[in-house]
Write an enzyme that holds these catalytic residues in place. Structure first.
Site, mmCIF file in Angstrom:
data_model
loop_
_atom_site.group_PDB
_atom_site.id
_atom_site.type_symbol
_atom_site.label_atom_id
_atom_site.label_comp_id
_atom_site.label_asym_id
_atom_site.label_seq_id
_atom_site.Cartn_x
_atom_site.Cartn_y
_atom_site.Cartn_z
ATOM 1 N N ASN A 80 -20.869 -3.251 -7.182
ATOM 2 C CA ASN A 80 -20.115 -4.383 -7.692
ATOM 3 C C ASN A 80 -19.047 -3.821 -8.638
ATOM 4 O O ASN A 80 -19.372 -3.052 -9.552
ATOM 5 C CB ASN A 80 -21.096 -5.293 -8.454
ATOM 6 C CG ASN A 80 -20.431 -6.535 -8.978
ATOM 7 O OD1 ASN A 80 -19.262 -6.520 -9.385
ATOM 8 N ND2 ASN A 80 -21.170 -7.618 -8.980
ATOM 9 N N PHE A 138 -12.323 -2.863 -4.906
ATOM 10 C CA PHE A 138 -12.346 -3.838 -3.795
ATOM 11 C C PHE A 138 -11.611 -3.214 -2.601
ATOM 12 O O PHE A 138 -10.676 -3.786 -2.056
ATOM 13 C CB PHE A 138 -11.681 -5.167 -4.199
ATOM 14 C CG PHE A 138 -12.176 -5.748 -5.495
ATOM 15 C CD1 PHE A 138 -13.330 -6.522 -5.533
ATOM 16 C CD2 PHE A 138 -11.499 -5.508 -6.696
ATOM 17 C CE1 PHE A 138 -13.792 -7.050 -6.736
ATOM 18 C CE2 PHE A 138 -11.954 -6.034 -7.898
ATOM 19 C CZ PHE A 138 -13.100 -6.811 -7.925
ATOM 20 N N ARG A 170 0.841 -1.204 0.000
ATOM 21 C CA ARG A 170 0.000 0.000 0.000
ATOM 22 C C ARG A 170 0.867 1.242 0.000
ATOM 23 O O ARG A 170 0.576 2.213 -0.692
ATOM 24 C CB ARG A 170 -0.896 0.009 1.225
ATOM 25 C CG ARG A 170 -1.906 -1.080 1.165
ATOM 26 C CD ARG A 170 -2.858 -0.949 2.334
ATOM 27 N NE ARG A 170 -3.772 -2.046 2.311
ATOM 28 C CZ ARG A 170 -3.894 -2.962 3.265
ATOM 29 N NH1 ARG A 170 -3.146 -2.895 4.336
ATOM 30 N NH2 ARG A 170 -4.762 -3.925 3.137
ATOM 31 N N ASP A 190 -7.507 -5.014 -6.076
ATOM 32 C CA ASP A 190 -7.110 -5.956 -5.015
ATOM 33 C C ASP A 190 -8.329 -6.788 -4.621
ATOM 34 O O ASP A 190 -8.884 -6.625 -3.534
ATOM 35 C CB ASP A 190 -6.549 -5.184 -3.810
ATOM 36 C CG ASP A 190 -6.071 -6.124 -2.698
ATOM 37 O OD1 ASP A 190 -5.749 -7.291 -3.006
ATOM 38 O OD2 ASP A 190 -6.026 -5.698 -1.534
ATOM 39 N N CYS A 231 -4.592 -12.760 -4.689
ATOM 40 C CA CYS A 231 -4.234 -13.479 -3.455
ATOM 41 C C CYS A 231 -4.686 -14.940 -3.550
ATOM 42 O O CYS A 231 -4.832 -15.610 -2.532
ATOM 43 C CB CYS A 231 -4.833 -12.794 -2.238
ATOM 44 S SG CYS A 231 -6.616 -12.676 -2.280
ATOM 45 N N ASP A 274 -16.485 -0.702 -3.296
ATOM 46 C CA ASP A 274 -16.642 -2.022 -2.668
ATOM 47 C C ASP A 274 -18.136 -2.329 -2.634
ATOM 48 O O ASP A 274 -18.965 -1.421 -2.528
ATOM 49 C CB ASP A 274 -16.068 -2.033 -1.245
ATOM 50 C CG ASP A 274 -15.740 -3.439 -0.748
ATOM 51 O OD1 ASP A 274 -14.547 -3.782 -0.678
ATOM 52 O OD2 ASP A 274 -16.689 -4.202 -0.463
ATOM 53 N N SER A 275 -18.476 -3.609 -2.709
ATOM 54 C CA SER A 275 -19.901 -3.977 -2.708
ATOM 55 C C SER A 275 -20.451 -4.084 -1.289
ATOM 56 O O SER A 275 -21.651 -4.221 -1.096
ATOM 57 C CB SER A 275 -20.092 -5.305 -3.444
ATOM 58 O OG SER A 275 -19.273 -6.290 -2.854
HETATM 59 N N1 SAH Z 1 -8.061 -3.961 -0.971
HETATM 60 C C1 SAH Z 1 -8.425 -4.290 0.382
HETATM 61 C C2 SAH Z 1 -8.721 -5.767 0.584
HETATM 62 C C3 SAH Z 1 -9.753 -6.285 -0.331
HETATM 63 S S1 SAH Z 1 -10.610 -7.648 0.312
HETATM 64 C C4 SAH Z 1 -7.339 -3.809 1.346
HETATM 65 O O1 SAH Z 1 -6.390 -3.179 0.925
HETATM 66 O O2 SAH Z 1 -7.468 -4.099 2.536
HETATM 67 C C5 SAH Z 1 -11.838 -7.872 -0.872
HETATM 68 C C6 SAH Z 1 -12.951 -6.857 -0.814
HETATM 69 O O3 SAH Z 1 -13.678 -7.036 -2.005
HETATM 70 C C7 SAH Z 1 -13.957 -7.034 0.321
HETATM 71 O O4 SAH Z 1 -14.093 -5.820 1.003
HETATM 72 C C8 SAH Z 1 -15.277 -7.404 -0.376
HETATM 73 O O5 SAH Z 1 -16.406 -6.756 0.214
HETATM 74 C C9 SAH Z 1 -15.068 -6.837 -1.752
HETATM 75 N N2 SAH Z 1 -15.750 -7.479 -2.870
HETATM 76 C C10 SAH Z 1 -15.837 -8.798 -3.151
HETATM 77 N N3 SAH Z 1 -16.446 -8.984 -4.360
HETATM 78 C C11 SAH Z 1 -16.742 -7.739 -4.834
HETATM 79 C C12 SAH Z 1 -17.351 -7.260 -6.028
HETATM 80 N N4 SAH Z 1 -17.756 -8.092 -6.986
HETATM 81 N N5 SAH Z 1 -17.478 -5.924 -6.173
HETATM 82 C C13 SAH Z 1 -17.067 -5.073 -5.220
HETATM 83 N N6 SAH Z 1 -16.468 -5.465 -4.080
HETATM 84 C C14 SAH Z 1 -16.310 -6.781 -3.883
#
Ligand code: SAH
Length: 383
Positions: A266, A219, A204, A287, A327, A240-241
């Site tokens: 989404n 995400f 980050r 991510d 990941c 984020d969703s």
């Molecule tokens: N980038 C973050 C970690 C991401 S974890 C960090 O730096 O900490 C994955 C995230 O994706 C979760 O918050 C989950 O709510 C979200 N997520 C999962 N599928 C999704 C989608 N289709 N659209 C939007 N968000 C999504």
């Protein structure tokens, strides 16, 4: 003494710490979690492993001297490994992983420090039966305000252990913990994993140094990437969703006096929407959660990675930057890079890899167990 089959012996010779039940000649009469010496088919003692009575992985090797014989010596050896794992992190920040299971020689033991709080997981019997000792050691060494046990993990059931989640110390589970120059909220009982995704900490900071202009954090969860980019003075939109995730991000932004535009949506839809509106960005972070959850899901997961990367490449201005992560332990680095490469080619972008990253140094991986190298990050500049 447990002897390996010739096939099991060959596997051990390749350095993998896991020994399957089918790789053993007979079964020992031992309590689950006992640390037992194991031998080659000819009786030569090879090492010490943590015994599981139920999992298909019957023994997990620990880097202990196989000459240790009494249970007391072996137990002391276990605590020495824990001390050494924590000593290795002396130069790491206050928010870091103190023990990363097999890679630290302590199968199933995960310990994360969030400033004045500690959150841990004991995912094997060997770690679980030593929980009180481990917690006492952490108590004496760190005097944490909060200790959370995050054993709400499905793999515990393969060991015959129940899932559970409880606060071992403290009367609240949320705290502020330092990440870079910022203080961020982590909830050790309610947050993802042990409270947050601290494997990305260094990435980050590196991403924020790499980022420029209008940034899109896809995400975003609680804003790990967004906070650092906003702290640099960049204009950030976070998607984020999960409403809860967006709520957490907003609290982090507020506490640190940062501005981040949020969008609860989404990501697949949002990227399509931005494209149809003709919106462009200078930096995009991808991510996502692990899209490849099992070996059987590689193809569908690959398609999902390809789609988000393709759309991101199309949304970047010339000179734009993409920080793209995976990941998924079941997708190896070359396969991930090939997928991102296909996306760049389909989007007709010239993609220059500036850096390749993995999990933070406090999340070491085992060279001889390549699946432990799960986190892959590409930092790309496009023309
Ligand atoms: N980038 C973050 C970690 C991401 S974890 C960090 O730096 O900490 C994955 C995230 O994706 C979760 O918050 C989950 O709510 C979200 N997520 C999962 N599928 C999704 C989608 N289709 N659209 C939007 N968000 C999504």
């Amino acid at each position: 003494m447990i002897r390996l089959t010739p096939k099991g012996y060959r596997r051990v010779c390749q350095g993998h710490p896991w020994i399957f039940r089918t790789d053993l000649q007979g079964q020992p009469e031992a309590e689950p979690g006992t640390l037992l010496p194991y031998a080659a088919p000819d009786g030569r003692v090879l090492g010490i492993g943590a015994w599981s009575a139920t999992s298909s992985i019957a023994l997990r090797a620990l880097p202990l001297d196989p000459k240790l014989s009494s249970p007391a010596e072996i137990d002391a050896g276990y605590m020495d490994l824990l001390r050494a794992a924590i000593d290795r992190r002396a130069a790491r920040p206050e928010t870091c992983r103190l023990c990363n299971a097999d890679a630290d020689g302590l199968p199933g033991l995960i310990i994360d420090r969030y400033g004045s709080g500690i959150s841990l997981q004991t995912l094997t019997y060997a770690a679980d039966i030593r929980l009180n000792k481990i917690v006492q050691y952490l108590e004496d060494r760190f005097h944490p305000e909060i200790i959370a046990l995050r054993n709400d993990v499905k793999t515990r059931e393969m060991e015959g252990l129940p899932q559970e989640k409880k606060l071992l110390k403290g009367d609240h589970s949320e705290l502020l913990s330092p990440i870079g120059d910022l203080m961020l909220y982590f909830d050790l009982m309610e947050g993802q994993k042990t409270g947050g995704f601290i494997d990305q900490t260094d990435n980050r900071l590196a991403a924020a140094a790499f980022a420029q202009g209008d940034c899109l954090d896809c995400f975003c969860y609680d804003g790990g990437f967004s906070m650092q980019m906003a702290h640099k003075g960049l204009n950030v939109t976070a998607v984020d969703s999960s409403a809860k995730a967006i709520e957490r991000l907003k609290r982090n932004a507020e506490y640190n006096h940062l501005t981040v535009n949020t969008l609860e949506a989404n990501v697949f839809d949002a990227l399509r929407q931005f494209e149809s509106e003709g919106r462009k960005f200078d930096t995009i972070v991808l991510d996502p959660p692990a899209f490849v959850k099992s070996r059987a899901a590689v193809e569908s997961g690959r398609r999902a990675y390809k789609e988000i990367n393709l759309r991101a490449f199309k949304l970047l201005r010339a000179g734009g930057r993409l920080v793209t992560c995976s990941c998924s332990a079941h997708m190896r680095r070359p396969d991930f890079e090939l997928t991102v490469a296909e996306a760049a080619a389909d989007a007709h972008r010239f993609a220059r890899v500036i850096d390749r990253k993995s999990a933070a140094p406090d999340h070491p991986t085992l060279l001889t167990a390549p699946e432990t190298d799960y986190l892959k990050v590409l930092m790309i500049e496009v023309s």
